[in-house]
Structure formats: structure tokens, C-alpha cells
Design a protein around this motif. Structure first.
Motif, PDB file in Angstrom:
ATOM      1  N   ALA A 157      49.960 135.521  91.834  1.00 46.66           N
ATOM      2  CA  ALA A 157      49.163 136.496  92.581  1.00 46.66           C
ATOM      3  C   ALA A 157      47.679 136.340  92.243  1.00 46.66           C
ATOM      4  CB  ALA A 157      49.637 137.911  92.278  1.00 46.66           C
ATOM      5  N   MET A 158      47.376 136.076  90.984  1.00 49.77           N
ATOM      6  CA  MET A 158      45.980 135.908  90.576  1.00 49.77           C
ATOM      7  C   MET A 158      45.403 134.613  91.154  1.00 49.77           C
ATOM      8  SD  MET A 158      43.397 137.270  89.158  1.00 49.77           S
ATOM      9  CE  MET A 158      44.269 138.675  88.521  1.00 49.77           C
ATOM     10  N   VAL A 159      46.171 133.544  91.155  1.00 48.27           N
ATOM     11  CA  VAL A 159      45.723 132.290  91.776  1.00 48.27           C
ATOM     12  C   VAL A 159      45.392 132.539  93.244  1.00 48.27           C
ATOM     13  CG1 VAL A 159      46.489 129.994  92.535  1.00 48.27           C
ATOM     14  CG2 VAL A 159      46.856 130.710  90.166  1.00 48.27           C
ATOM     15  N   ASN A 160      46.254 133.262  93.939  1.00 49.51           N
ATOM     16  CA  ASN A 160      46.010 133.568  95.349  1.00 49.51           C
ATOM     17  C   ASN A 160      44.778 134.444  95.534  1.00 49.51           C
ATOM     18  OD1 ASN A 160      48.165 132.062  96.311  1.00 49.51           O
ATOM     19  ND2 ASN A 160      49.588 133.765  96.143  1.00 49.51           N
ATOM     20  N   ALA A 161      44.582 135.415  94.656  1.00 52.43           N
ATOM     21  CA  ALA A 161      43.412 136.289  94.742  1.00 52.43           C
ATOM     22  C   ALA A 161      42.125 135.495  94.503  1.00 52.43           C
ATOM     23  CB  ALA A 161      43.531 137.430  93.734  1.00 52.43           C
ATOM     24  N   ILE A 162      42.143 134.603  93.528  1.00 48.03           N
ATOM     25  CA  ILE A 162      40.986 133.753  93.257  1.00 48.03           C
ATOM     26  C   ILE A 162      40.688 132.892  94.480  1.00 48.03           C
ATOM     27  CG2 ILE A 162      40.148 131.797  91.890  1.00 48.03           C
ATOM     28  CD1 ILE A 162      41.806 133.008  89.516  1.00 48.03           C
ATOM     29  N   ARG A 163      41.712 132.262  95.000  1.00 52.32           N
ATOM     30  CA  ARG A 163      41.568 131.385  96.167  1.00 52.32           C
ATOM     31  C   ARG A 163      40.991 132.164  97.364  1.00 52.32           C
ATOM     32  NH1 ARG A 163      46.340 129.162  96.056  1.00 52.32           N
ATOM     33  NH2 ARG A 163      45.619 127.294  95.017  1.00 52.32           N
TER      34      ARG A 163
END
Length: 85
Positions: free
Chosen positions: A4-10
Motif C-alpha cells: 500500500a505504501m509503494v502504491n501511495a508513493i507511486r
């Protein structure tokens, strides 16, 4: 949480900097046993025209500013490779 954090960063980097190339990676497995207060370690490689004319320090500051809220809530450490297009 890390996916979820990777997606939020992206999502935030795409929206703010319109990168031509973007890699976001969860590097948490490289930091096992490291006290991180429930936050993760991430790597970002980003190529964007928004970085044209900026020094490496200015590029990093722009990435940090874009991710400021996430730095407070989910990012413990961030490795950045930011390049102008």
C-alpha cells in the motif's frame, strides 16, 4: 502495509512530477532488526522533466516535499535516484 505504501508513493510522484520512468521498491527486507517505528524503507528511481536545471539536492528536496505526509506516517528511510529527463 508495504505494498500500500509503494502504491501511495507511486501515485503521489506520478501526480506531482509526471515521471517518464519511475521505480518504487520496498527495501524493508534489507533492514530486518532495524528499529523503524512501524515505518518502512523504500527506494525510488525517478526520471522527470521537472528536475531539469535542478541540482541533485534540489531534486531530492522536491521528492521529499511531494512525499512529506508519507514521511510522517509510513516512510522511515528513503533512498532516491532522481534524474532529469
Amino acid at each position: 502495509m508495504s505494498e500500500a505504501m509503494v502504491n501511495a508513493i507511486r501515485q503521489r510522484l506520478n501526480a506531482a512530477l509526471a515521471p517518464m520512468d519511475l521505480v518504487v521498491r520496498d527495501d524493508g527486507d534489507k533492514h530486518k532488526g532495524h528499529v523503524n517505528e512501524g515505518k518502512g524503507h523504500f527506494y525510488v528511481r525517478i526520471v522527470s522533466a521537472a528536475f531539469t536545471g535542478l541540482s541533485p539536492l534540489q531534486r531530492h528536496r522536491l521528492v521529499y516535499a511531494t512525499l512529506a505526509e508519507l514521511m510522517d506516517t509510513g516512510i522511515h528511510a528513503l533512498s532516491i535516484d532522481a534524474r532529469a529527463a
